[in-house]
Design a protein around this motif. Structure first.
Motif, PDB file in Angstrom:
ATOM      1  N   GLY B  19       0.823  -1.193   0.000  1.00 39.52           N
ATOM      2  CA  GLY B  19       0.000   0.000   0.000  1.00 39.52           C
ATOM      3  C   GLY B  19       0.859   1.244   0.000  1.00 39.52           C
ATOM      4  N   LYS B  20       0.225   2.401   0.144  1.00 37.86           N
ATOM      5  CA  LYS B  20       0.994   3.642   0.177  1.00 37.86           C
ATOM      6  C   LYS B  20       0.427   4.595   1.211  1.00 37.86           C
ATOM      7  CE  LYS B  20       0.578   6.354  -3.429  1.00 37.86           C
ATOM      8  NZ  LYS B  20       0.608   6.823  -4.843  1.00 37.86           N
ATOM      9  N   THR B  21       1.260   5.529   1.635  1.00 32.15           N
ATOM     10  CA  THR B  21       0.830   6.504   2.635  1.00 32.15           C
ATOM     11  C   THR B  21       0.910   7.895   2.049  1.00 32.15           C
ATOM     12  OG1 THR B  21       3.043   6.991   3.470  1.00 32.15           O
ATOM     13  CG2 THR B  21       1.916   5.084   4.430  1.00 32.15           C
ATOM     14  N   ASP B  22       0.119   8.830   2.626  1.00 37.70           N
ATOM     15  CA  ASP B  22       0.377  10.245   2.401  1.00 37.70           C
ATOM     16  C   ASP B  22       1.583  10.618   3.250  1.00 37.70           C
ATOM     17  OD1 ASP B  22      -1.758  10.582   0.662  1.00 37.70           O
ATOM     18  OD2 ASP B  22      -3.183  10.832   2.324  1.00 37.70           O
ATOM     19  N   LYS B  23       1.826  11.924   3.421  1.00 35.24           N
ATOM     20  CA  LYS B  23       2.929  12.354   4.272  1.00 35.24           C
ATOM     21  C   LYS B  23       2.672  11.890   5.706  1.00 35.24           C
ATOM     22  CE  LYS B  23       4.711  16.490   1.960  1.00 35.24           C
ATOM     23  NZ  LYS B  23       4.942  17.945   2.065  1.00 35.24           N
ATOM     24  N   ILE B  24       3.600  11.122   6.233  1.00 40.08           N
ATOM     25  CA  ILE B  24       3.496  10.705   7.636  1.00 40.08           C
ATOM     26  C   ILE B  24       4.786  11.087   8.355  1.00 40.08           C
ATOM     27  CG2 ILE B  24       1.887   8.800   7.187  1.00 40.08           C
ATOM     28  CD1 ILE B  24       4.279   6.883   7.359  1.00 40.08           C
ATOM     29  N   ILE B  25       4.801  10.947   9.660  1.00 46.12           N
ATOM     30  CA  ILE B  25       5.988  11.343  10.412  1.00 46.12           C
ATOM     31  C   ILE B  25       7.129  10.370  10.115  1.00 46.12           C
ATOM     32  CG2 ILE B  25       5.300  10.071  12.479  1.00 46.12           C
ATOM     33  CD1 ILE B  25       6.530  12.362  14.136  1.00 46.12           C
ATOM     34  N   GLY B  26       8.311  10.922   9.895  1.00 42.40           N
ATOM     35  CA  GLY B  26       9.480  10.107   9.608  1.00 42.40           C
ATOM     36  C   GLY B  26      10.743  10.805  10.072  1.00 42.40           C
ATOM     37  N   GLY B  27      11.867  10.371   9.538  1.00 42.80           N
ATOM     38  CA  GLY B  27      13.154  10.985   9.882  1.00 42.80           C
ATOM     39  C   GLY B  27      13.948  10.099  10.827  1.00 42.80           C
TER      40      GLY B  27
END
Lengths: 302, 302
Positions: B19-27
């Motif tokens: 699947g795919k995500t919109d902008k989510i928290i990362g880094g």
């Protein structure tokens, strides 16, 4: 316990970044028998060579407790010959020559003196020949281990699937496990492959070690990181030879003992790659092996 | 013991076969802090975001004991953004978007309240920023661990070599270790890299586990074979976050304890990949982690 192994006894010509050899002794059965023979007073061999195969090589094998009563010598024919060249990273190689010769129409014949076989190791061969070897035994051995390769998946999948229903342990590499199961995840692949027959699966991952699966149980044996891999030829056969040799010596086929067998096989393979061909396998002592097994223990313990 | 980590707090957009995500928290810093925070009551963070970074995300991090006093929020600027798409085997990916934004001119500022830092984790950032972070501390921490990537070897090797002389532990993957040392054998690579500064080296091998080197000692922690890897994003940062979090919690930087830290880091990473982004890291309990560490013990013991 008595061990019978069937596979190729052959000539190899090898080229690695460290140098090259003329025709030297090779073949899956040779490496398996030398490695298993480290653990046992005698290893019974069924294989075929041509009359070009030197008496000297046979004498050398016999001196290591390898019983060649089941070695067919075909008059006027030539032994199986493989030549290969390894690339700089040692993880890939080109096959330069494959001459099947006597292997092309090999019919395994099991001598009567081999019929007490408790442990059977089927080296990489046509699946049909592996089936004939099993059928050539009057009683079913306590444990049957088989090796195979992707080539047979391409050209003899039906036969291969039939052997799989007849064996206890399959030993293949990660790429082959993925091809056989059509799954990328090795854990999922293992489930599917065990459903094809073998209750136990070993997946060899080269420099990344080996995985052992049985039901829901898993064991991961790392490979010992080495400064130099001189020649990887025969490492997989040495590994599985050490595995079944250790099992036959201890006569214990529990999962817990198979863990130790995997470590002993890995230790044998780690020696094998330190010199060309089978050379290093003739040098190692019991103390060497015990020391190497301790290195694996140290490497993995936490 | 107090832990300070510096790295990126960012937006990710991920696409995997699941699947795919919109902008989510990362880094890197987000994963490191969440993973290390599992072991510690508080993790101090130095990072930078734009004013597009949602308060809700910051509140979520704070609720996990992550101290954001050192998080710079740049008015009128945008947070670092990375988008990537994983291939079917999950071992390779394409970077679709990299927008450095606030990271382009990030100057780390260490709050006075962070100066008691015992453990410092330098997430993957410009080597120059990593140097400034070390220099921003009045006293040298007990242990400095750094991550980096091949990109900095290509564009900032001199700076990278300078940071290497200032840290205790370097954590990189196998490909990066080979690039940094110009050696294929990881054991030889490890020797050369440790001679560049760090007394301890961790080489991550993804699905093949992780190696720990210190002097002549080695530890090989397998990765747990998983049926499904849902999303590998952040697994490496979660691994090293768990490693340093466990060390800071136990306050024991012996090689023997580092072995256990590697296993705890590997266990945290094995959870991370089970869901998209950071999601799984918010769910795991102490019992989950203890169970997973036992699975590693079972996997590796013989």
């Amino acid at each position: 316990m008595s061990l019978l192994t069937i596979g190729s006894v052959a000539f190899d010509a090898l080229e690695t970044p460290y140098g090259k050899t003329d025709k030297i002794i090779g073949g899956s059965c040779t490496y398996i028998a030398l490695s298993a023979g480290f653990f046992l007073p005698k290893v019974n061999v069924v294989a075929v060579v041509g009359d070009d195969f030197p008496q000297e090589y046979m004498d050398t094998l016999k001196s290591r407790g390898i019983n060649l009563d089941g070695l067919q010598i075909k008059k006027g024919e030539k032994s199986f010959f493989w030549a290969g060249k390894y690339h700089n990273n040692m993880n890939s190689r080109d096959t330069l020559v494959t001459e099947l010769n006597v292997l092309a129409d090999f019919k395994p014949v099991i001598p009567a003196s081999y019929q007490d076989c408790d442990y059977l190791m089927l080296g990489n061969l046509t699946p049909q020949v592996q089936i004939e070897a099993i059928q050539g035994l009057n009683k079913r051995p306590k444990l049957v281990v088989m090796d195979t390769m992707n080539f047979w998946m391409d050209v003899a999948m039906d036969d291969l699937k039939r052997v799989l229903t007849m064996v206890d342990v399959l030993c293949i590499n990660d790429e082959e496990a993925r091809q056989l199961s059509d799954q990328y995840s090795l854990r999922t692949a293992a489930k599917l492959i065990m459903a094809m027959g073998p209750k136990t699966l070993i997946i060899k991952k080269g420099e990344h070690g080996a995985l052992l699966f049985q039901g829901d149980r898993m064991f991961y044996c790392p490979a010992l990181p080495l400064e130099d891999v001189f020649d990887p030829t025969g490492a997989g056969d040495t590994f599985v030879g050490g595995f079944i040799g250790y099992l036959a010596k201890t006569d214990d086929i529990s999962f817990e003992n198979m863990r130790r067998a995997i470590v002993h096989g890995s230790a044998m393979a780690s020696f094998c790659v330190e010199k060309f061909g089978t050379e290093r396998l003739f040098e190692i002592t019991e103390a060497d092996l015990a020391g190497r097994v301790n290195e694996f223990r140290e490497l993995a313990s936490f």
